[in-house]
Design a protein around this motif. Structure first.
Motif, PDB file in Angstrom:
ATOM      1  N   LYS A 170       9.049  -6.894   4.691  1.00  0.00           N
ATOM      2  CA  LYS A 170       8.846  -6.271   3.383  1.00  0.00           C
ATOM      3  C   LYS A 170      10.061  -6.564   2.501  1.00  0.00           C
ATOM      4  O   LYS A 170      11.188  -6.548   2.971  1.00  0.00           O
ATOM      5  CB  LYS A 170       8.685  -4.754   3.538  1.00  0.00           C
ATOM      6  N   ARG A 171       9.778  -6.832   1.217  1.00  0.00           N
ATOM      7  CA  ARG A 171      10.882  -7.064   0.279  1.00  0.00           C
ATOM      8  C   ARG A 171      10.845  -5.993  -0.814  1.00  0.00           C
ATOM      9  O   ARG A 171       9.777  -5.477  -1.139  1.00  0.00           O
ATOM     10  CB  ARG A 171      10.767  -8.448  -0.351  1.00  0.00           C
ATOM     11  N   LYS A 172      11.984  -5.707  -1.364  1.00  0.00           N
ATOM     12  CA  LYS A 172      12.050  -4.673  -2.402  1.00  0.00           C
ATOM     13  C   LYS A 172      11.132  -5.047  -3.560  1.00  0.00           C
ATOM     14  O   LYS A 172      11.254  -6.126  -4.138  1.00  0.00           O
ATOM     15  CB  LYS A 172      13.490  -4.535  -2.910  1.00  0.00           C
ATOM     16  N   GLY A 173      10.253  -4.126  -3.859  1.00  0.00           N
ATOM     17  CA  GLY A 173       9.362  -4.322  -5.002  1.00  0.00           C
ATOM     18  C   GLY A 173       8.203  -5.272  -4.757  1.00  0.00           C
ATOM     19  O   GLY A 173       7.345  -5.446  -5.622  1.00  0.00           O
ATOM     20  N   ASN A 174       8.158  -5.906  -3.579  1.00  0.00           N
ATOM     21  CA  ASN A 174       7.058  -6.849  -3.313  1.00  0.00           C
ATOM     22  C   ASN A 174       6.686  -6.814  -1.828  1.00  0.00           C
ATOM     23  O   ASN A 174       7.377  -7.375  -0.993  1.00  0.00           O
ATOM     24  CB  ASN A 174       7.459  -8.271  -3.732  1.00  0.00           C
ATOM     25  N   CYS A 175       5.614  -6.118  -1.539  1.00  0.00           N
ATOM     26  CA  CYS A 175       5.139  -6.010  -0.151  1.00  0.00           C
ATOM     27  C   CYS A 175       3.815  -6.742   0.056  1.00  0.00           C
ATOM     28  O   CYS A 175       3.201  -6.624   1.106  1.00  0.00           O
ATOM     29  CB  CYS A 175       4.952  -4.536   0.234  1.00  0.00           C
ATOM     30  N   SER A 176       3.367  -7.467  -0.957  1.00  0.00           N
ATOM     31  CA  SER A 176       2.019  -8.058  -0.909  1.00  0.00           C
ATOM     32  C   SER A 176       1.870  -9.068   0.228  1.00  0.00           C
ATOM     33  O   SER A 176       0.848  -9.077   0.923  1.00  0.00           O
ATOM     34  CB  SER A 176       1.673  -8.725  -2.250  1.00  0.00           C
ATOM     35  N   GLN A 177       2.883  -9.926   0.436  1.00  0.00           N
ATOM     36  CA  GLN A 177       2.797 -10.933   1.520  1.00  0.00           C
ATOM     37  C   GLN A 177       2.721 -10.252   2.888  1.00  0.00           C
ATOM     38  O   GLN A 177       1.929 -10.632   3.746  1.00  0.00           O
ATOM     39  CB  GLN A 177       4.008 -11.862   1.476  1.00  0.00           C
ATOM     40  N   HIS A 178       3.554  -9.227   3.070  1.00  0.00           N
ATOM     41  CA  HIS A 178       3.570  -8.469   4.322  1.00  0.00           C
ATOM     42  C   HIS A 178       2.218  -7.816   4.562  1.00  0.00           C
ATOM     43  O   HIS A 178       1.646  -7.905   5.663  1.00  0.00           O
ATOM     44  CB  HIS A 178       4.681  -7.414   4.260  1.00  0.00           C
ATOM     45  N   ASP A 179       1.675  -7.167   3.535  1.00  0.00           N
ATOM     46  CA  ASP A 179       0.405  -6.440   3.671  1.00  0.00           C
ATOM     47  C   ASP A 179      -0.765  -7.381   3.947  1.00  0.00           C
ATOM     48  O   ASP A 179      -1.647  -7.068   4.756  1.00  0.00           O
ATOM     49  CB  ASP A 179       0.124  -5.623   2.405  1.00  0.00           C
ATOM     50  N   ARG A 180      -0.774  -8.537   3.262  1.00  0.00           N
ATOM     51  CA  ARG A 180      -1.863  -9.511   3.482  1.00  0.00           C
ATOM     52  C   ARG A 180      -1.831 -10.062   4.902  1.00  0.00           C
ATOM     53  O   ARG A 180      -2.863 -10.205   5.555  1.00  0.00           O
ATOM     54  CB  ARG A 180      -1.776 -10.660   2.464  1.00  0.00           C
TER      55      ARG A 180
END
Length: 385
Positions: A170-180
């Motif tokens: 997970k990255r600050k402000g961007n979790c989309s790659q992790h969630d996908r």
């Protein structure tokens, strides 16, 4: 396994005719067949033929051969058993003394003859032919990005599928790659469950993981099942049991089976019984070491004192090539039973059996402390120093 015929004389020589019906029956057969036995079964043989014109050809024919067993090979993942030996009965296609390898096939009977049928082998036949001893537990051992889908049968732990997906952090402000990536991982695990778990047989599906992975996965699975109207998953929702495990690796399955809620749910299965017995041994070793012995010599001495309450022994030891050594293990089992002790024969393909093998394959929980044996062991070790 189906028992067709059993002819065993008073001197324990004789033969049995069996029909393997399930893949696991091959594992039982592997534990029955020993070097020096004779095995009669249907097989395929490549035969050379010569025509009237002198041309030589070859074709495959099905015939029944009787072999004197020289080598046994078992593939645990494919559940295939090959037996190599020399032909000891006249046959129109195979000469006496010629080598052949029989691959035992499901639903085709075979006859196994021995000069000496011991109690351990006879008990295994009873267990294999008892319909109550069927595969009734499945397990999904998982962590983020790694999952093992296993079937826990009374005799082995079979890994049916391994799912691996790279999950970005997970990255600050961007979790989309992790969630996908996580969603893709969960979807692959769901597909593996549907492909490998037969809910008409399985009584319980353990979902084991560290942290909250199991809760998140089960939420995802049943939300998707509602969306897609997956009746199989929805109807069997009550069979899923969430438990803790330290990782997504197969060895963590032992922790899941030790969980008290799992033990009560699976109280009638052999796998849970083995795990509990081993857990009891480790607790005894920690708190009362004078009542927990391992190693053949130590356990034999404890048995001579009629102190063995529960004997834990690996089935691997009964496949020993040396007849005298194998007989020694059989005598120990018989003696413990005669002294009103209980015997747990662990499968070397179970996670609990693998752990027992690390303790020499033989261990015992004693009825009462036998400190003098421990003292003897310490004296002998100090003498060696």
């Amino acid at each position: 396994m189906k028992l067709v015929r059993k002819d065993i004389e008073k001197d324990n020589a004789g033969q049995v005719t069996l029909v393997p019906e399930e893949p696991e029956d091959m594992w039982h057969t592997y534990n029955l067949v020993q070097v020096g036995d004779s095995l009669r079964a249907s097989t395929i043989r490549k035969v050379q033929t010569e025509s009237s014109t002198g041309s030589v050809g070859s074709n495959r024919v099905r015939t029944t051969l009787t072999l004197c067993v020289e080598a046994i090979d078992f593939d645990s993942q494919a559940c295939q058993l090959r037996v190599k030996g020399t032909n000891i009965q006249e046959n129109e296609y195979v000469k006496m003394g010629a080598y052949h390898t029989i691959e035992l096939e499901p639903n085709r009977q075979f006859t196994l003859a021995k000069k000496q049928w011991d109690s351990v082998v006879l008990e295994r036949i009873e267990q294999a032919c008892d319909p109550a001893w069927s595969a009734d537990v499945a397990a999904v051992v998982m962590q983020e990005g790694l999952a093992h889908i296993c079937l826990v049968t009374p005799s082995m732990t079979l890994t049916r599928a391994k799912v691996e997906v790279n999950i970005p952090r997970k990255r600050k402000g961007n979790c989309s790659q992790h969630d996908r990536a996580l969603e893709r991982f969960y979807e692959q695990v769901v597909q593996a469950i549907q492909r490998h778990i037969h809910f008409d047989i399985v009584k319980c599906v353990l979902v084991a993981s560290p942290g909250f992975v199991r809760e998140q996965f089960c939420d995802y699975m049943f939300q998707q099942a509602v969306k897609t109207d997956n009746k199989v998953l929805l109807e069997n929702r009550s069979k899923f049991l969430q438990v803790h495990a330290s990782s997504g690796h197969k060895y963590s399955l032992k922790e899941a089976l030790c969980d008290p809620t799992v033990a009560s749910r699976l109280s009638d299965t052999k796998a849970a019984g083995e795990v509990k017995a081993l857990d009891d041994f480790y607790k005894m070793l920690q708190h009362e070491p004078d009542r927990a012995f391992y190693g053949l010599k130590q356990v034999e001495k404890a048995n001579e004192a009629m102190a063995v309450d529960t004997l834990l022994i690996s089935d691997e030891l009964f496949r020993h090539q040396d007849v005298a050594t194998r007989s020694r293990y059989v005598r120990l089992v018989d003696s413990v039973k005669e002294n009103a002790g209980s015997v747990r024969i662990f499968s070397s393909l179970h996670v609990s059996g693998e752990q027992l093998s690390q303790l020499t394959g033989v261990a015992a929980i004693l009825r009462f402390p036998v400190p003098e044996l421990s003292d003897q062991e310490e004296d002998s070790s100090s003498e060696e120093d």
